[in-house]
Design a protein around this motif. Structure first.
Motif, PDB file in Angstrom:
ATOM      1  N   ARG A 171       7.365 -32.217  -1.978  1.00 56.57           N
ATOM      2  CA  ARG A 171       7.873 -34.236  -1.635  1.00 56.57           C
ATOM      3  C   ARG A 171       7.346 -34.701   0.039  1.00 56.57           C
ATOM      4  N   LEU A 172       7.904 -35.812   0.167  1.00 48.48           N
ATOM      5  CA  LEU A 172       7.461 -36.757   1.201  1.00 48.48           C
ATOM      6  C   LEU A 172       8.841 -37.107   1.614  1.00 48.48           C
ATOM      7  N   HIS A 173       9.105 -36.722   2.156  1.00 44.79           N
ATOM      8  CA  HIS A 173      10.685 -36.395   3.114  1.00 44.79           C
ATOM      9  C   HIS A 173      11.641 -37.358   1.992  1.00 44.79           C
ATOM     10  N   SER A 174      11.652 -37.228   0.916  1.00 41.40           N
ATOM     11  CA  SER A 174      12.069 -37.649   0.046  1.00 41.40           C
ATOM     12  C   SER A 174      12.660 -37.530  -1.122  1.00 41.40           C
ATOM     13  N   ALA A 175      13.233 -37.775  -2.224  1.00 39.14           N
ATOM     14  CA  ALA A 175      13.618 -37.102  -3.257  1.00 39.14           C
ATOM     15  C   ALA A 175      12.496 -37.275  -4.338  1.00 39.14           C
ATOM     16  N   GLN A 176      11.641 -38.720  -3.966  1.00 37.66           N
ATOM     17  CA  GLN A 176      10.566 -38.001  -5.121  1.00 37.66           C
ATOM     18  C   GLN A 176       9.529 -37.397  -4.775  1.00 37.66           C
ATOM     19  N   LEU A 177       8.832 -36.901  -5.829  1.00 46.02           N
ATOM     20  CA  LEU A 177       7.881 -36.022  -6.200  1.00 46.02           C
ATOM     21  C   LEU A 177       6.665 -35.998  -6.493  1.00 46.02           C
ATOM     22  N   PHE A 178       6.124 -36.031  -5.408  1.00 46.85           N
ATOM     23  CA  PHE A 178       4.057 -36.454  -5.967  1.00 46.85           C
ATOM     24  C   PHE A 178       3.061 -34.757  -6.419  1.00 46.85           C
ATOM     25  N   ALA A 179       2.552 -35.526  -6.282  1.00 48.73           N
ATOM     26  CA  ALA A 179       1.338 -34.511  -6.517  1.00 48.73           C
ATOM     27  C   ALA A 179      -0.331 -34.580  -5.975  1.00 48.73           C
ATOM     28  N   ILE A 180      -1.879 -33.421  -5.752  1.00 52.85           N
ATOM     29  CA  ILE A 180      -2.469 -33.681  -5.552  1.00 52.85           C
ATOM     30  C   ILE A 180      -3.317 -32.161  -6.360  1.00 52.85           C
ATOM     31  N   ASN A 181      -4.347 -32.565  -7.365  1.00 51.55           N
ATOM     32  CA  ASN A 181      -5.068 -31.842  -7.912  1.00 51.55           C
ATOM     33  C   ASN A 181      -5.251 -30.115  -7.156  1.00 51.55           C
ATOM     34  N   VAL A 182      -4.683 -29.007  -7.762  1.00 50.47           N
ATOM     35  CA  VAL A 182      -4.912 -28.083  -6.719  1.00 50.47           C
ATOM     36  C   VAL A 182      -5.927 -27.999  -6.128  1.00 50.47           C
ATOM     37  N   PHE A 183      -7.300 -28.109  -6.898  1.00 54.07           N
ATOM     38  CA  PHE A 183      -9.562 -27.779  -7.641  1.00 54.07           C
ATOM     39  C   PHE A 183      -9.465 -28.579  -6.029  1.00 54.07           C
ATOM     40  N   LYS A 184      -8.539 -29.732  -5.223  1.00 52.99           N
ATOM     41  CA  LYS A 184      -8.974 -30.391  -3.927  1.00 52.99           C
ATOM     42  C   LYS A 184      -8.204 -29.624  -3.602  1.00 52.99           C
ATOM     43  N   ILE A 185      -8.036 -28.458  -3.130  1.00 48.88           N
ATOM     44  CA  ILE A 185      -6.800 -27.617  -1.909  1.00 48.88           C
ATOM     45  C   ILE A 185      -7.629 -26.722  -1.174  1.00 48.88           C
ATOM     46  N   ARG A 186      -7.796 -26.651  -0.021  1.00 48.17           N
ATOM     47  CA  ARG A 186      -8.544 -25.481   0.456  1.00 48.17           C
ATOM     48  C   ARG A 186      -6.934 -24.559   0.231  1.00 48.17           C
ATOM     49  N   GLU A 187      -6.029 -25.409   1.668  1.00 46.93           N
ATOM     50  CA  GLU A 187      -5.053 -24.410   1.818  1.00 46.93           C
ATOM     51  C   GLU A 187      -4.271 -24.856   1.946  1.00 46.93           C
ATOM     52  N   VAL A 188      -2.747 -24.393   1.893  1.00 44.41           N
ATOM     53  CA  VAL A 188      -1.161 -25.084   2.389  1.00 44.41           C
ATOM     54  C   VAL A 188      -0.450 -24.206   3.560  1.00 44.41           C
ATOM     55  N   VAL A 189      -0.708 -24.406   4.406  1.00 43.76           N
ATOM     56  CA  VAL A 189      -0.314 -24.531   6.391  1.00 43.76           C
ATOM     57  C   VAL A 189       1.415 -24.143   6.903  1.00 43.76           C
ATOM     58  N   LYS A 190       2.230 -24.207   6.881  1.00 46.48           N
ATOM     59  CA  LYS A 190       2.841 -24.920   7.876  1.00 46.48           C
ATOM     60  C   LYS A 190       2.696 -25.531   8.961  1.00 46.48           C
TER      61      LYS A 190
END
Length: 318
Positions: free
Chosen positions: A26-45
């Motif tokens: 989310r982007l601080h709203s109820a709407q859902l967004f997405a990115i393809n996993v293959f372009k992501i290295r990691e997710v952190v706080k």
């Protein structure tokens, strides 16, 4: 949060099977967004950010992640989403696009979902040309079907770091320049920005560009030419295709072309923002002729010139 991507290497088997996995957030709203996993290295706080005076308004600073300084982009601001829940958690998605690493500030990161490219649809036509989506899909969440918007990250990045389509003089083969004029090239990419980058580069050489927004559309065009009795090799010099696209990805498109005797020798270059080492293996698996990581104008031109040389040599009398 990094554990959500721990098994990403195991997911590479999905590519080439017309499947993908999306990271939903989310982007601080109820709407859902997405990115393809293959372009992501990691997710952190969200880490501490150092300010960058004079930077683009959507660049909110620089963070040091694993000893690497990474520019951080506020994705909500970049695509113009109005926040309805400013108090929700903030996370950082570290991505690699077009041979560069950057982070995107987002809200709550929810989960990874496994889909087929047939589940992914282009944005509705009434969304306009200036939207920041490459596609939409629907997923089950809390016993309800929810709409998910897949972000056109390449467009976001192009607006922050302007791309240069200038071709180096040293790259041009002057013996071929006149023969490039009027040659036709098929570009297959769901990102309008990516298509524009290739079009603006190749049009400098007088090349004519035919565009398709996904693999299925491109395949239908090629098959229609064959059905009309046209020679595909006379219609176009070659094809550039992205890997990730709604309805049919570039790997499946290449596979389908290679299975059709009427066009199975079409020169196909995979032009993608996904990692090079992985795609080189996929190129060999599905039968692409070349792999190009976005966006490299000189390399695009080199590939076109190489293809024209090959075409001219094959047409010479023996």
């Amino acid at each position: 949060m990094t554990t959500i991507l721990d098994a990403v290497d195991l997911r590479t088997q999905l590519v080439g099977e017309n499947r993908l996995e999306l990271l939903i957030f989310r982007l601080h709203s109820a709407q859902l967004f997405a990115i393809n996993v293959f372009k992501i290295r990691e997710v952190v706080k969200q880490p501490h950010l150092h300010s960058l005076p004079g930077s683009h308004p959507s660049v909110c600073g620089v963070a040091t992640i694993r000893r690497q300084s990474i520019p951080i982009i506020d994705l909500r601001q970049a695509i113009g989403v109005r926040a309805t829940d400013e108090n929700s958690e903030t996370n950082l998605i570290i991505t690699e696009y077009n041979r560069s690493v950057q982070g995107f500030l987002v809200g709550q990161v929810l989960n990874i979902t496994n889909l087929t490219w047939q589940d992914i649809q282009p944005p509705p036509q009434h969304a306009g040309k200036n939207n920041y989506l490459t596609a939409i899909t629907r997923v089950k969440r809390d016993n309800h079907e929810r709409l998910v918007s897949i972000v056109d990250v390449e467009k976001v990045l192009a607006e922050i770091v302007s791309y240069n389509t200038e071709i180096s003089d040293a790259v041009l083969d002057q013996t071929l320049v006149s023969q490039l004029y009027g040659q036709k090239v098929l570009i297959v990419d769901d990102s309008s920005t990516a298509r524009a980058q290739i079009r603006d580069t190749l049009s400098q050489l007088g090349l004519e560009v035919i565009e398709a927004t996904n693999g299925r559309q491109a395949l239908e065009l090629l098959k229609s030419w064959c059905g009309e009795g046209k020679d595909v090799y006379q219609e176009i010099l070659m094809m550039f295709t992205d890997a990730e696209m709604p309805e049919m990805d570039g790997y499946r498109l290449t596979h389908e072309i290679r299975q059709d005797k009427r066009m199975n020798e079409l020169f196909i270059a995979l032009n993608t923002s996904l990692s090079g080492s992985f795609n080189q293996a996929m190129v060999e698996k599905v039968g692409c002729d070349r792999f190009i990581s976005k966006f490299q104008p000189d390399l695009l031109v080199e590939v076109v010139q190489d293809r024209l040389r090959e075409s001219l040599q094959s047409s010479e009398p023996r």
